[in-house]
Design a protein around this motif. Structure first.
Motif, short mmCIF file in Angstrom:
data_model
loop_
_atom_site.label_atom_id
_atom_site.label_comp_id
_atom_site.label_asym_id
_atom_site.label_seq_id
_atom_site.Cartn_x
_atom_site.Cartn_y
_atom_site.Cartn_z
N UNK A 1 -14.18 -19.46 5.23
CA UNK A 1 -14.31 -19.55 5.97
C UNK A 1 -13.44 -19.59 7.27
N UNK A 2 -12.67 -20.22 7.23
CA UNK A 2 -11.44 -20.27 8.33
C UNK A 2 -10.42 -19.67 7.85
N UNK A 3 -10.32 -19.02 6.34
CA UNK A 3 -9.36 -17.70 6.77
C UNK A 3 -9.35 -16.44 7.06
N UNK A 4 -11.24 -16.69 7.10
CA UNK A 4 -11.99 -15.31 7.59
C UNK A 4 -11.69 -15.29 8.84
N UNK A 5 -11.35 -16.98 9.80
CA UNK A 5 -11.92 -16.50 11.09
C UNK A 5 -10.11 -16.38 12.40
N UNK A 6 -9.15 -16.24 10.73
CA UNK A 6 -8.02 -16.42 11.91
C UNK A 6 -7.67 -15.51 12.70
N UNK A 7 -6.38 -14.89 12.89
CA UNK A 7 -6.09 -14.32 14.00
C UNK A 7 -5.66 -12.92 12.97
N UNK A 8 -6.52 -12.31 12.00
CA UNK A 8 -5.46 -11.24 11.14
C UNK A 8 -6.40 -10.22 11.74
N UNK A 9 -6.67 -10.06 12.28
CA UNK A 9 -8.22 -8.63 13.45
C UNK A 9 -7.20 -7.87 13.67
N UNK A 10 -6.57 -8.38 14.88
CA UNK A 10 -5.22 -6.98 15.44
C UNK A 10 -5.34 -5.83 14.30
N UNK A 11 -4.77 -6.13 13.23
CA UNK A 11 -4.43 -4.69 12.72
C UNK A 11 -5.55 -3.93 12.85
N UNK A 12 -7.02 -4.76 12.27
CA UNK A 12 -8.04 -4.32 12.20
C UNK A 12 -8.70 -3.55 13.51
N UNK A 13 -8.22 -3.80 14.57
CA UNK A 13 -8.75 -3.52 16.22
C UNK A 13 -7.99 -2.35 15.96
N UNK A 14 -6.55 -2.44 15.98
CA UNK A 14 -5.72 -1.70 16.27
C UNK A 14 -5.63 -0.11 15.62
N UNK A 15 -6.58 -0.17 14.28
CA UNK A 15 -7.43 1.05 13.19
C UNK A 15 -8.76 1.66 14.07
N UNK A 16 -9.41 0.63 13.98
CA UNK A 16 -10.69 0.93 15.04
C UNK A 16 -10.11 2.06 15.74
N UNK A 17 -9.16 1.92 16.98
CA UNK A 17 -8.66 2.39 17.88
C UNK A 17 -8.40 3.53 17.83
N UNK A 18 -7.66 3.71 16.90
CA UNK A 18 -6.81 4.78 16.20
C UNK A 18 -7.64 6.30 15.87
N UNK A 19 -8.36 5.34 15.05
CA UNK A 19 -9.71 6.11 15.03
C UNK A 19 -10.69 6.69 15.44
N UNK A 20 -11.05 5.78 16.32
CA UNK A 20 -11.81 6.59 17.88
C UNK A 20 -10.82 7.51 18.20
N UNK A 21 -9.71 7.33 18.73
CA UNK A 21 -9.13 8.39 19.81
C UNK A 21 -8.99 9.88 18.72
N UNK A 22 -9.18 10.22 17.26
CA UNK A 22 -8.98 11.61 16.30
C UNK A 22 -10.38 11.82 16.20
N UNK A 23 -11.49 10.97 16.68
CA UNK A 23 -12.92 11.60 16.02
C UNK A 23 -13.41 12.43 17.55
N UNK A 24 -13.54 13.61 17.77
CA UNK A 24 -13.88 14.09 19.07
C UNK A 24 -15.53 15.12 18.43
N UNK A 25 -16.39 14.83 18.76
CA UNK A 25 -17.17 15.14 18.53
C UNK A 25 -18.04 16.58 19.73
N UNK A 26 -18.56 17.67 18.26
CA UNK A 26 -19.07 18.63 19.07
C UNK A 26 -19.91 18.70 18.99
N UNK A 27 -20.42 19.11 19.96
CA UNK A 27 -21.79 19.26 20.58
C UNK A 27 -21.73 20.43 21.43
N UNK A 28 -23.39 21.25 20.68
CA UNK A 28 -23.28 22.96 21.01
C UNK A 28 -23.94 22.41 22.53
N UNK A 29 -23.34 23.50 23.27
CA UNK A 29 -24.14 23.36 24.58
C UNK A 29 -25.57 24.22 24.79
N UNK A 30 -26.09 23.85 25.72
CA UNK A 30 -27.76 24.06 25.95
C UNK A 30 -28.11 25.18 26.01
#
Length: 181
Positions: free
Chosen positions: A17-46
């Motif tokens: 449990x101590x190993x899971x709570x360590x500071x290794x979440x920075x790379x995961x957070x970076x990957x999440x930010x990259x994915x958010x930047x790549x995704x563009x929602x496609x919404x059809x106009x009403x």
């Protein structure tokens, strides 16, 4: 010895449990930010809303919806439709009833069929008695007429009244019953 065995797995669990709570979440957070930047929602106009054009209410030109005339017209239309429908589907009340019409269908069992002069005849068992039934015969208490007989089932057309009192056709079938031991 027992105390050591209990504390060793608890210690290993705490280490995991101590190993899971360590500071290794920075790379995961970076990957999440990259994915958010790549995704563009496609919404059809009403679509544009349809234009509403109001209609003027002219009570003089129209019939009052609560008047007796309106009710009389509606009742006349309903009785005309009911009479037309009743003429199309109705039991033949003037014909002589056949013996099997006094017995309900659920008291009958199809136990076989015969080929008599090139026409299939069903064998129906009622209270340990066998009856031969051919297409055109009537049976059951709902004006059931035998329409078709095959080696495995007999198809009937019953005429029953619905909840409104109208006569309607209802298809039903008696299937070949295996002999129970």
């Amino acid at each position: 010895m027992k105390k050591v065995l209990v504390w060793v797995p608890m210690g290993a669990l705490a280490g995991l449990l101590a190993g899971c709570l360590g500071g290794g979440s920075a790379d995961i957070q970076q990957w999440m930010n990259e994915q958010k930047a790549q995704v563009r929602p496609k919404v059809a106009p009403l679509p544009e809303p349809k234009k509403f054009t109001p209609q003027a209410y002219r009570p003089v030109e129209q019939m009052d919806p609560f008047s007796n005339e309106k009710l009389t017209q509606a009742l006349k239309q309903d009785t005309t439709k009911a009479t037309a429908n009743a003429a199309l589907v109705a039991p033949e009340l003037n014909r002589r009833k056949e013996p099997l019409e006094a017995i309900p269908l659920d008291a009958m069992r199809m136990v076989g069929s015969l080929n008599k002069a090139g026409q299939l005849v069903a064998l129906v068992q009622i209270n340990n008695l066998l009856y031969q039934v051919k297409p055109g015969n009537y049976m059951g208490q709902n004006y059931g007429r035998v329409m078709k007989i095959t080696e495995t089932e007999m198809t009937l057309r019953e005429i029953v009244q619905d909840a409104a009192g109208e006569w309607i056709e209802r298809p039903t079938a008696l299937q070949l019953q295996e002999r129970s031991k």
